[in-house]
Write a protein that holds these residues in place. Structure first.
Motif, PDB file in Angstrom:
ATOM      1  N   VAL A 159      37.020   8.776  16.615  1.00 22.58           N
ATOM      2  CA  VAL A 159      36.293   9.887  17.213  1.00 22.58           C
ATOM      3  C   VAL A 159      36.388  11.145  16.358  1.00 22.58           C
ATOM      4  N   TYR A 160      35.369  11.997  16.499  1.00 23.93           N
ATOM      5  CA  TYR A 160      35.440  13.383  16.058  1.00 23.93           C
ATOM      6  C   TYR A 160      35.644  14.213  17.323  1.00 23.93           C
ATOM      7  N   VAL A 161      36.477  15.230  17.232  1.00 22.33           N
ATOM      8  CA  VAL A 161      36.734  16.101  18.382  1.00 22.33           C
ATOM      9  C   VAL A 161      36.511  17.553  17.964  1.00 22.33           C
ATOM     10  N   LEU A 162      35.547  18.207  18.589  1.00 19.36           N
ATOM     11  CA  LEU A 162      35.304  19.623  18.359  1.00 19.36           C
ATOM     12  C   LEU A 162      35.980  20.425  19.463  1.00 19.36           C
ATOM     13  N   CYS A 163      36.780  21.395  19.074  1.00 23.52           N
ATOM     14  CA  CYS A 163      37.420  22.315  20.019  1.00 23.52           C
ATOM     15  C   CYS A 163      36.828  23.706  19.785  1.00 23.52           C
ATOM     16  N   LEU A 164      36.316  24.320  20.840  1.00 17.46           N
ATOM     17  CA  LEU A 164      35.593  25.592  20.714  1.00 17.46           C
ATOM     18  C   LEU A 164      36.061  26.582  21.761  1.00 17.46           C
ATOM     19  N   SER A 165      36.491  27.748  21.294  1.00 19.88           N
ATOM     20  CA  SER A 165      36.942  28.800  22.199  1.00 19.88           C
ATOM     21  C   SER A 165      35.821  29.250  23.126  1.00 19.88           C
ATOM     22  N   ARG A 166      36.166  29.530  24.370  1.00 20.01           N
ATOM     23  CA  ARG A 166      35.172  29.963  25.351  1.00 20.01           C
ATOM     24  C   ARG A 166      34.551  31.307  24.985  1.00 20.01           C
ATOM     25  N   ARG A 167      35.254  32.100  24.197  1.00 20.86           N
ATOM     26  CA  ARG A 167      34.704  33.422  23.862  1.00 20.86           C
ATOM     27  C   ARG A 167      33.414  33.324  23.058  1.00 20.86           C
ATOM     28  N   HIS A 168      33.232  32.202  22.352  1.00 20.34           N
ATOM     29  CA  HIS A 168      32.006  32.045  21.570  1.00 20.34           C
ATOM     30  C   HIS A 168      30.797  31.730  22.453  1.00 20.34           C
ATOM     31  N   LEU A 169      31.035  31.397  23.704  1.00 19.14           N
ATOM     32  CA  LEU A 169      29.951  31.100  24.632  1.00 19.14           C
ATOM     33  C   LEU A 169      29.600  32.289  25.511  1.00 19.14           C
ATOM     34  N   ALA A 170      30.285  33.414  25.302  1.00 16.45           N
ATOM     35  CA  ALA A 170      30.109  34.574  26.177  1.00 16.45           C
ATOM     36  C   ALA A 170      28.709  35.180  26.075  1.00 16.45           C
ATOM     37  N   CYS A 171      28.006  34.908  24.970  1.00 16.87           N
ATOM     38  CA  CYS A 171      26.658  35.476  24.820  1.00 16.87           C
ATOM     39  C   CYS A 171      25.672  34.867  25.806  1.00 16.87           C
ATOM     40  N   ASP A 172      25.991  33.718  26.367  1.00 23.40           N
ATOM     41  CA  ASP A 172      25.142  33.062  27.364  1.00 23.40           C
ATOM     42  C   ASP A 172      25.996  32.802  28.605  1.00 23.40           C
ATOM     43  N   PRO A 173      25.826  33.619  29.648  1.00 25.66           N
ATOM     44  CA  PRO A 173      26.674  33.479  30.830  1.00 25.66           C
ATOM     45  C   PRO A 173      26.527  32.149  31.555  1.00 25.66           C
ATOM     46  N   HIS A 174      25.466  31.400  31.252  1.00 29.43           N
ATOM     47  CA  HIS A 174      25.239  30.126  31.935  1.00 29.43           C
ATOM     48  C   HIS A 174      25.582  28.914  31.071  1.00 29.43           C
ATOM     49  N   ALA A 175      26.013  29.159  29.843  1.00 30.70           N
ATOM     50  CA  ALA A 175      26.233  28.046  28.907  1.00 30.70           C
ATOM     51  C   ALA A 175      27.250  27.041  29.433  1.00 30.70           C
ATOM     52  N   GLU A 176      28.393  27.530  29.889  1.00 32.97           N
ATOM     53  CA  GLU A 176      29.444  26.610  30.323  1.00 32.97           C
ATOM     54  C   GLU A 176      29.018  25.786  31.533  1.00 32.97           C
ATOM     55  N   SER A 177      28.325  26.421  32.462  1.00 32.64           N
ATOM     56  CA  SER A 177      27.907  25.686  33.651  1.00 32.64           C
ATOM     57  C   SER A 177      26.834  24.643  33.320  1.00 32.64           C
ATOM     58  N   ARG A 178      26.094  24.865  32.229  1.00 31.39           N
ATOM     59  CA  ARG A 178      25.053  23.910  31.831  1.00 31.39           C
ATOM     60  C   ARG A 178      25.607  22.754  31.015  1.00 31.39           C
ATOM     61  N   LEU A 179      26.816  22.904  30.503  1.00 32.17           N
ATOM     62  CA  LEU A 179      27.439  21.828  29.734  1.00 32.17           C
ATOM     63  C   LEU A 179      28.153  20.888  30.709  1.00 32.17           C
ATOM     64  N   SER A 180      27.418  19.949  31.216  1.00 27.61           N
ATOM     65  CA  SER A 180      27.949  19.042  32.229  1.00 27.61           C
ATOM     66  C   SER A 180      29.090  18.205  31.679  1.00 27.61           C
ATOM     67  N   ALA A 181      30.143  18.079  32.467  1.00 30.41           N
ATOM     68  CA  ALA A 181      31.288  17.275  32.066  1.00 30.41           C
ATOM     69  C   ALA A 181      30.920  15.803  32.016  1.00 30.41           C
ATOM     70  N   GLY A 182      31.468  15.110  31.021  1.00 31.68           N
ATOM     71  CA  GLY A 182      31.260  13.671  30.933  1.00 31.68           C
ATOM     72  C   GLY A 182      30.413  13.258  29.752  1.00 31.68           C
ATOM     73  N   ARG A 183      29.765  12.105  29.867  1.00 34.82           N
ATOM     74  CA  ARG A 183      28.962  11.558  28.778  1.00 34.82           C
ATOM     75  C   ARG A 183      27.560  12.140  28.793  1.00 34.82           C
ATOM     76  N   TRP A 184      27.107  12.610  27.628  1.00 31.26           N
ATOM     77  CA  TRP A 184      25.771  13.181  27.518  1.00 31.26           C
ATOM     78  C   TRP A 184      24.742  12.055  27.479  1.00 31.26           C
ATOM     79  N   PRO A 185      23.515  12.306  27.966  1.00 27.96           N
ATOM     80  CA  PRO A 185      22.486  11.262  27.911  1.00 27.96           C
ATOM     81  C   PRO A 185      22.349  10.689  26.508  1.00 27.96           C
TER      82      PRO A 185
END
Length: 278
Positions: free
Chosen positions: A88-114
């Motif tokens: 596997v490749y594992v990307l780890c990304l700080s939440r502060r980089h998503l602050a520009c879009d207040p809805h980004a985290e809620s739109r990133l659904s947990a689990g397997r992507w389509p």
């Protein structure tokens, strides 16, 4: 793969000061991962193997080509299927980089992507670039890694509409490719490579591209290259050679021939004429 290249335990997941890290992990047959919970977003790309991603008390099957999203604060672990150790490749990304879009985290659904062959290939290429930037280091690595990581997140957040049929999926992938070609025509190599990038046969890609773009792949790439070269010759001080290579031409003779077929003169003559008329 030799045992010295595999790991029996999950690698440490730690963020540097700039908030992006990427890991490459090749699991041994007896791989085991303890439960983890982190304060950053995690995106896992499965290169090979199979197993289950556990998110709290929920398990999600994964296989090669899958993208898995683990939101910040979620208890998680990977459990490989016996006899099918994962890489596997594992990307780890700080939440502060998503602050520009207040809805980004809620739109990133947990689990397997389509599942999508094209999305998987594009994600893998970005993760490989991230690994390269991380290994190379240097003063430009942090900003480059942040840009690549956010590019991957943007890919996940802008899926093509699908009706579930292979035909609709293929057409959606080609439509996306056409839309992105304006900003990536200089990366285009061959028709076969473009078709392979989308997981399509040369014949099918050629047919769908013409239907979506109204022209052939080669004509589309050449037209964009000459349009950009024309703009650079008029608006920049780049040399003719630099313009040619920036527009994706691998040799000057091809560039001169294509440019003259459109404008009726060589690039240098066109530049002199344009500047003389100002």
């Amino acid at each position: 793969m030799s045992s010295s290249q595999t790991t029996r335990r999950a690698l440490p997941e730690r963020l540097p000061d700039w908030g992006v890290a990427v890991l490459e992990s090749h699991h041994a047959p007896d791989f085991h991962m303890e439960w983890r919970r982190h304060r950053f977003l995690k995106v896992v790309y499965v290169l090979s193997g199979a197993g289950q991603l556990w998110l709290d008390d929920r398990d999600i099957a994964y296989q090669a080509g899958d993208l898995l999203v683990v939101p910040a604060g979620t208890r998680n672990r990977l459990e490989d299927t016996p006899g099918e150790p994962a890489s596997v490749y594992v990307l780890c990304l700080s939440r502060r980089h998503l602050a520009c879009d207040p809805h980004a985290e809620s739109r990133l659904s947990a689990g397997r992507w389509p599942r999508s062959v094209s999305l998987a290939k594009r994600a893998e290429r970005r993760l490989r670039r991230l690994l390269y930037q991380q290994a190379r280091g240097g003063v430009d690595a942090p900003i480059g890694m942040v840009a690549e990581a956010l590019g991957l997140v943007a890919m996940l957040l802008t899926p093509e509409p699908r009706d579930g049929s292979p035909e609709a999926d293929a057409r959606a992938e080609v439509r996306r490719y056409v839309r992105e070609l304006d900003g990536r025509f200089f990366e285009a190599t061959t028709l076969d490579a473009a078709a392979a990038q989308l997981g399509l046969s040369r014949r099918r890609f050629t047919q769908l591209f013409r239907e979506e773009a109204g022209e052939t792949w080669l004509d589309a790439v050449r037209r964009r290259a000459i349009e950009h070269a024309t703009w650079l010759l008029g608006e920049s001080e780049l040399s003719i050679t630099a313009v040619a290579f920036e527009c994706g031409f691998q040799d000057l003779s091809t560039f001169y021939r294509r440019f003259k077929s459109v404008h009726g003169c060589a690039p240098a003559a066109w530049r002199r004429r344009q500047r003389g008329s100002r």
